[in-house]
Scaffold this motif. Structure first.
Motif, PDB file in Angstrom:
ATOM      1  N   THR A  78       0.875  -1.159  -0.021  1.00 33.88           N
ATOM      2  CA  THR A  78       0.090  -0.079   0.022  1.00 33.88           C
ATOM      3  C   THR A  78       0.712   1.278   0.068  1.00 33.88           C
ATOM      4  O   THR A  78       0.555   2.346  -0.517  1.00 33.88           O
ATOM      5  CB  THR A  78      -1.002  -0.092   1.260  1.00 33.88           C
ATOM      6  N   ARG A  79       1.730   1.228   0.571  1.00 27.44           N
ATOM      7  CA  ARG A  79       2.754   2.370   0.814  1.00 27.44           C
ATOM      8  C   ARG A  79       3.396   2.671  -0.405  1.00 27.44           C
ATOM      9  O   ARG A  79       3.601   3.609  -0.876  1.00 27.44           O
ATOM     10  CB  ARG A  79       3.927   1.974   1.848  1.00 27.44           C
ATOM     11  N   GLU A  80       3.892   1.495  -1.217  1.00 31.15           N
ATOM     12  CA  GLU A  80       4.502   1.631  -2.675  1.00 31.15           C
ATOM     13  C   GLU A  80       3.677   2.159  -3.560  1.00 31.15           C
ATOM     14  O   GLU A  80       3.926   3.098  -4.386  1.00 31.15           O
ATOM     15  CB  GLU A  80       4.987   0.255  -3.011  1.00 31.15           C
ATOM     16  N   THR A  81       2.294   1.706  -3.403  1.00 33.56           N
ATOM     17  CA  THR A  81       1.078   2.141  -4.224  1.00 33.56           C
ATOM     18  C   THR A  81       0.935   3.964  -4.259  1.00 33.56           C
ATOM     19  O   THR A  81       0.646   4.465  -5.294  1.00 33.56           O
ATOM     20  CB  THR A  81      -0.081   1.422  -4.245  1.00 33.56           C
ATOM     21  N   TRP A  82       0.976   4.348  -3.180  1.00 34.22           N
ATOM     22  CA  TRP A  82       0.902   5.860  -2.751  1.00 34.22           C
ATOM     23  C   TRP A  82       1.919   6.579  -3.692  1.00 34.22           C
ATOM     24  O   TRP A  82       1.664   7.654  -4.420  1.00 34.22           O
ATOM     25  CB  TRP A  82       0.938   6.189  -1.386  1.00 34.22           C
ATOM     26  N   HIS A  83       3.131   5.929  -3.720  1.00 27.78           N
ATOM     27  CA  HIS A  83       4.292   6.549  -4.491  1.00 27.78           C
ATOM     28  C   HIS A  83       4.102   6.425  -5.869  1.00 27.78           C
ATOM     29  O   HIS A  83       4.339   7.385  -7.013  1.00 27.78           O
ATOM     30  CB  HIS A  83       5.680   6.080  -4.024  1.00 27.78           C
ATOM     31  N   GLU A  84       3.596   5.308  -6.349  1.00 25.96           N
ATOM     32  CA  GLU A  84       3.185   5.196  -7.691  1.00 25.96           C
ATOM     33  C   GLU A  84       2.091   6.332  -8.300  1.00 25.96           C
ATOM     34  O   GLU A  84       2.198   6.728  -9.398  1.00 25.96           O
ATOM     35  CB  GLU A  84       2.665   3.748  -7.811  1.00 25.96           C
ATOM     36  N   VAL A  85       1.046   6.456  -7.180  1.00 30.23           N
ATOM     37  CA  VAL A  85       0.018   7.667  -7.655  1.00 30.23           C
ATOM     38  C   VAL A  85       0.959   8.806  -7.933  1.00 30.23           C
ATOM     39  O   VAL A  85       0.433   9.374  -8.736  1.00 30.23           O
ATOM     40  CB  VAL A  85      -1.031   7.639  -6.609  1.00 30.23           C
ATOM     41  N   ALA A  86       1.510   9.107  -6.866  1.00 29.94           N
ATOM     42  CA  ALA A  86       2.099  10.376  -6.812  1.00 29.94           C
ATOM     43  C   ALA A  86       3.045  10.600  -8.296  1.00 29.94           C
ATOM     44  O   ALA A  86       3.043  11.491  -8.855  1.00 29.94           O
ATOM     45  CB  ALA A  86       3.009  10.439  -5.891  1.00 29.94           C
ATOM     46  N   ARG A  87       4.013   9.398  -8.672  1.00 30.80           N
ATOM     47  CA  ARG A  87       4.746   9.414  -9.851  1.00 30.80           C
ATOM     48  C   ARG A  87       3.725   9.681 -11.035  1.00 30.80           C
ATOM     49  O   ARG A  87       4.181  10.696 -11.830  1.00 30.80           O
ATOM     50  CB  ARG A  87       5.529   8.204  -9.898  1.00 30.80           C
ATOM     51  N   ARG A  88       2.753   9.093 -11.279  1.00 30.07           N
ATOM     52  CA  ARG A  88       1.733   9.108 -12.402  1.00 30.07           C
ATOM     53  C   ARG A  88       1.426  10.459 -12.531  1.00 30.07           C
ATOM     54  O   ARG A  88       1.140  11.049 -13.702  1.00 30.07           O
ATOM     55  CB  ARG A  88       0.477   8.317 -12.146  1.00 30.07           C
ATOM     56  N   CYS A  89       1.185  11.312 -11.365  1.00 29.86           N
ATOM     57  CA  CYS A  89       0.717  12.614 -11.423  1.00 29.86           C
ATOM     58  C   CYS A  89       2.004  13.537 -11.422  1.00 29.86           C
ATOM     59  O   CYS A  89       1.759  14.880 -11.204  1.00 29.86           O
ATOM     60  CB  CYS A  89      -0.023  12.768 -10.181  1.00 29.86           C
ATOM     61  N   SER A  90       3.250  13.118 -11.464  1.00 30.48           N
ATOM     62  CA  SER A  90       4.537  14.181 -11.371  1.00 30.48           C
ATOM     63  C   SER A  90       4.477  14.990  -9.997  1.00 30.48           C
ATOM     64  O   SER A  90       4.760  16.040  -9.804  1.00 30.48           O
ATOM     65  CB  SER A  90       4.552  14.842 -12.434  1.00 30.48           C
ATOM     66  N   SER A  91       4.008  14.164  -8.882  1.00 28.68           N
ATOM     67  CA  SER A  91       3.886  14.753  -7.664  1.00 28.68           C
ATOM     68  C   SER A  91       4.772  14.135  -6.750  1.00 28.68           C
ATOM     69  O   SER A  91       5.272  12.961  -7.113  1.00 28.68           O
ATOM     70  CB  SER A  91       2.463  14.700  -6.964  1.00 28.68           C
ATOM     71  N   ARG A  92       5.075  14.827  -5.742  1.00 36.70           N
ATOM     72  CA  ARG A  92       5.959  14.244  -4.580  1.00 36.70           C
ATOM     73  C   ARG A  92       5.104  13.639  -3.393  1.00 36.70           C
ATOM     74  O   ARG A  92       4.185  14.150  -3.344  1.00 36.70           O
ATOM     75  CB  ARG A  92       6.530  15.560  -3.838  1.00 36.70           C
ATOM     76  N   CYS A  93       5.392  12.523  -2.998  1.00 38.37           N
ATOM     77  CA  CYS A  93       4.930  11.835  -2.054  1.00 38.37           C
ATOM     78  C   CYS A  93       5.513  11.888  -0.522  1.00 38.37           C
ATOM     79  O   CYS A  93       6.672  11.682  -0.693  1.00 38.37           O
ATOM     80  CB  CYS A  93       4.851  10.380  -2.331  1.00 38.37           C
ATOM     81  N   VAL A  94       4.912  12.195   0.310  1.00 41.81           N
ATOM     82  CA  VAL A  94       5.696  12.306   1.704  1.00 41.81           C
ATOM     83  C   VAL A  94       4.975  11.674   2.605  1.00 41.81           C
ATOM     84  O   VAL A  94       3.621  11.684   2.723  1.00 41.81           O
ATOM     85  CB  VAL A  94       5.463  13.799   2.108  1.00 41.81           C
ATOM     86  N   ASP A  95       5.699  10.482   3.255  1.00 42.29           N
ATOM     87  CA  ASP A  95       5.199   9.649   4.174  1.00 42.29           C
ATOM     88  C   ASP A  95       5.280  10.111   5.537  1.00 42.29           C
ATOM     89  O   ASP A  95       6.540  10.386   6.084  1.00 42.29           O
ATOM     90  CB  ASP A  95       5.712   8.285   4.099  1.00 42.29           C
ATOM     91  N   ILE A  96       4.117  10.033   6.448  1.00 39.40           N
ATOM     92  CA  ILE A  96       4.118  10.588   7.994  1.00 39.40           C
ATOM     93  C   ILE A  96       3.644   9.269   8.606  1.00 39.40           C
ATOM     94  O   ILE A  96       2.607   9.000   8.420  1.00 39.40           O
ATOM     95  CB  ILE A  96       3.545  11.735   7.979  1.00 39.40           C
ATOM     96  N   GLU A  97       4.442   8.881   9.504  1.00 41.60           N
ATOM     97  CA  GLU A  97       3.837   7.816  10.338  1.00 41.60           C
ATOM     98  C   GLU A  97       3.696   8.484  11.629  1.00 41.60           C
ATOM     99  O   GLU A  97       4.452   8.923  12.136  1.00 41.60           O
ATOM    100  CB  GLU A  97       5.000   6.686  10.587  1.00 41.60           C
ATOM    101  N   ILE A  98       2.725   8.149  12.323  1.00 40.12           N
ATOM    102  CA  ILE A  98       1.903   8.785  13.508  1.00 40.12           C
ATOM    103  C   ILE A  98       2.134   7.484  14.619  1.00 40.12           C
ATOM    104  O   ILE A  98       1.421   6.185  14.267  1.00 40.12           O
ATOM    105  CB  ILE A  98       0.885   9.082  13.493  1.00 40.12           C
ATOM    106  N   ILE A  99       2.763   7.415  15.334  1.00 45.15           N
ATOM    107  CA  ILE A  99       2.692   6.293  16.522  1.00 45.15           C
ATOM    108  C   ILE A  99       2.534   6.891  17.709  1.00 45.15           C
ATOM    109  O   ILE A  99       2.509   8.088  18.200  1.00 45.15           O
ATOM    110  CB  ILE A  99       4.366   5.702  16.650  1.00 45.15           C
ATOM    111  N   CYS A 100       2.113   6.087  18.798  1.00 47.62           N
ATOM    112  CA  CYS A 100       1.785   6.339  20.089  1.00 47.62           C
ATOM    113  C   CYS A 100       2.682   5.551  21.053  1.00 47.62           C
ATOM    114  O   CYS A 100       2.287   4.379  21.039  1.00 47.62           O
ATOM    115  CB  CYS A 100       0.617   6.244  20.632  1.00 47.62           C
ATOM    116  N   SER A 101       4.167   5.712  21.560  1.00 46.17           N
ATOM    117  CA  SER A 101       4.612   4.945  22.166  1.00 46.17           C
ATOM    118  C   SER A 101       4.279   4.460  23.591  1.00 46.17           C
ATOM    119  O   SER A 101       4.991   3.631  24.182  1.00 46.17           O
ATOM    120  CB  SER A 101       6.219   5.571  22.170  1.00 46.17           C
ATOM    121  N   ASP A 102       3.478   5.326  24.258  1.00 50.89           N
ATOM    122  CA  ASP A 102       2.969   4.900  25.524  1.00 50.89           C
ATOM    123  C   ASP A 102       1.671   3.951  25.468  1.00 50.89           C
ATOM    124  O   ASP A 102       0.744   4.459  25.044  1.00 50.89           O
ATOM    125  CB  ASP A 102       2.521   6.062  26.174  1.00 50.89           C
TER     126      ASP A 102
END
Length: 173
Positions: A78-102
């Motif tokens: 799924t993460r790779e597919t988001w980058h494919e979507v961005a590439r098809r649109c000549s856009s940049r893809c920024v991945d932000i992972e949100i965690i809660c360590s507590d």
């Protein structure tokens, strides 16, 4: 630009994604909303939901919109597919992972979510704590921003995200 928020349920990603989308005046797409509609129409939600979301993101990127996506995004594919979507649109893809360590705070968030805060009418229900723990969330193998929401208010975490991303020039065009 395509900004994809990822992370387990209850980490705070929806709160942060909505606030960032508002701040950037961008298009906000949430998988849970789409899955609720699909489930209420009698469809399976997982593959179909992601496929529909990829297409909605691509439509908006082609219009020149910044798109903020809010989804668990647990798998490498799924993460790779988001980058494919961005590439098809000549856009940049920024991945932000949100965690809660507590762990205790994460569990509290999951167990105290109200359905009316998390989605719309339909068959979709927020996951339970055992469901979150049993999630198949694959480790990241690609560069991404990571924010721990165990401490701080949502407003403080948006500011931390903005500062973190600013250091990396993420939201600059």
């Amino acid at each position: 630009m395509l900004i994809v928020f990822s992370g387990l349920p209850g980490t705070g990603k929806s709160t942060l994604a909505r606030q960032l989308a508002r701040k950037l005046k961008s298009t906000y797409l949430r998988l849970d909303t789409l899955e609720a509609v699909l489930l209420s129409a009698g469809f399976q939600a997982t593959v179909e939901g992601y496929t529909a979301l990829y297409n909605l993101a691509e439509d908006n990127l082609r219009l020149g919109q910044t798109v903020v996506v809010d989804c668990v995004n647990p798998l490498l594919v799924t993460r790779e597919t988001w980058h494919e979507v961005a590439r098809r649109c000549s856009s940049r893809c920024v991945d932000i992972e949100i965690i809660c360590s507590d762990r205790a705070e994460h569990q509290r968030r999951v167990e105290t979510r109200r359905e009316d805060e998390t989605t719309h009418a339909g068959e979709w229900r927020p996951p339970t704590w055992p469901g979150v723990q049993a999630s198949d969330y694959q480790p990241w193998t690609t560069p991404h921003l990571r924010l721990d929401t165990a401490q701080g208010t949502p407003q403080e975490n948006v500011e931390a995200l903005t500062q973190l991303s600013g250091m990396h020039g993420v939201f600059e065009r």
